[in-house]
Design a protein around this motif. Sequence first.
Motif, PDB file in Angstrom:
ATOM      1  N   PRO A 229      48.496  52.079  49.703  1.00  0.00           N
ATOM      2  CA  PRO A 229      48.308  52.602  48.349  1.00  0.00           C
ATOM      3  C   PRO A 229      48.414  51.471  47.326  1.00  0.00           C
ATOM      4  CG  PRO A 229      49.815  53.972  49.593  1.00  0.00           C
ATOM      5  CD  PRO A 229      49.581  52.737  50.421  1.00  0.00           C
ATOM      6  N   LYS A 298      44.001  59.811  44.191  1.00  0.00           N
ATOM      7  CA  LYS A 298      42.707  59.204  43.820  1.00  0.00           C
ATOM      8  C   LYS A 298      42.828  58.444  42.499  1.00  0.00           C
ATOM      9  CE  LYS A 298      39.594  62.494  46.143  1.00  0.00           C
ATOM     10  NZ  LYS A 298      40.543  63.494  46.650  1.00  0.00           N
ATOM     11  N   TRP A 301      44.392  55.115  42.934  1.00  0.00           N
ATOM     12  CA  TRP A 301      43.517  54.129  43.562  1.00  0.00           C
ATOM     13  C   TRP A 301      42.620  53.438  42.550  1.00  0.00           C
ATOM     14  CZ3 TRP A 301      43.967  51.693  47.864  1.00  0.00           C
ATOM     15  CH2 TRP A 301      44.516  52.285  48.998  1.00  0.00           C
ATOM     16  N   HIS A 398      37.563  53.985  46.958  1.00  0.00           N
ATOM     17  CA  HIS A 398      38.531  53.293  46.099  1.00  0.00           C
ATOM     18  C   HIS A 398      38.221  51.808  45.951  1.00  0.00           C
ATOM     19  CE1 HIS A 398      40.200  52.293  50.014  1.00  0.00           C
ATOM     20  NE2 HIS A 398      40.381  53.572  50.260  1.00  0.00           N
TER      21      HIS A 398
END
Length: 467
Positions: A229, A298, A301, A398
Amino acid sequence: MIFRQITHDDLGCASYLVGDSTAGVAVVVDPRFEIDIYLDLARYMNVRIEHILETHNHADHVSGHGRLAAATGATIHVHRLAEPEYDHEPFDDGWELAVGDLVIRALHTPGHRPEHTAFALIDGNRGPEPWALLSGDTLFVGDVARPDLAVDKSEGARGIFTSLQSILALPSECEVWPGHLGGSMCGGPGMDMKVSSTIGYERAHNPILSETDQDSFVEQSIAKLGPQPPNFQAIVALNRGPLLTSGVEPLPLTPRQVEVKQSEGALLVDVRTDRQFDDAHIPGALCITKLNAGFGSKLAWVADREQDIILVGRDDEDAREASKLATAVGIRRIAGFLHGGMTSWREEGRPVGRIERVTVDELHERLDADPELQILDVRAQGEWDAGHIPGSVHVPYHDVTEVPEAFDPARPIAAICGSGQRASLAASLLALHGAATVLHVTPFGVPAWGRAGYALDVEEASVAAAS
């Protein structure tokens, strides 16, 4: 005895309120940032929240321990290796906390993080054996935790392997209540959406637990790791640092104010459905619907934590809810939201962008008519390896920070994923970065292409693994 699981469905996180109703005392384990539900439950059950336990310094979401401690006066407990900057009571392996007839026993289980601790629950009214384990980020339903968010991935995997041996020695009937459900970034693809399991069932049916050789376990754990992440270190810093007690209250903005802030560099995030976005959106906005799980992940990202963010919803409530989900992943620079939603923008006759939606069958027809149609596959690496459209280019959603060099931005580009959800964000990213014509393939995606009998290419490594 009191036992309640509270899930944060957007992030796939689980927290717990446990206690003794006769003693009138409760404990919250791994609280999420929005604490109202714990206060409501405590009031309903007529108990006081006197203790807050953390399994570890979380890397995927901002803890609510600061807000909950401020609201209740509860003491925060965490393993001493966590070394936080806030006031707390450290504990070691074997530490016990008695809450009436409930005993909570700390089981130090390093691997996911050095300080990670699971908590065994013992009900003195029923027996001396643990009846439940709050396994945190060590053992999940169907999988185990990822080992690469604090230490070298091999070292982390070896730590998890050792920790699992002590966990699996618990009674077979002991219930397993994990810190995450399927969809969380803290586990692998085997994580189940089921909220709990038992030691015996996981021992028998969790595939990676059948691996008794440490080296093989490490190899398997590392092989399935996805990308880290992007803001996990920042979230850990927030969770270790001075206690956060305030949320983010976004301000309502007029269309003119939104336009000005966008020109000054703010990122516009449209949280409506992808269909509404495709039909009409503010040019330059990104599409991340809050109505499907994973909004916060999301956003984390693709958003710069140092960049102002403007939220656009169907209405004001949409944007306020999205702001809470953003705050949960440490995105706090919410500069406001479009007051009145997209309707207010349209009523002023301001310009809108549109993205064409095409089905898998329509994409196949377009590709037959125009073999030079460009296709961007935005799924994860493993999905791509298992099968992709011949001639397509692979960039996970991403990582779409520009129009890929392999593409001509003047020619149409179709964004495709597995379901249509990631493709919607990728399509908006392509448009933001200058693609002239973008197609959003939805509903479904590459798996539906294969089911329809259309050609797929498979990577050799995937074929070898399958055989």
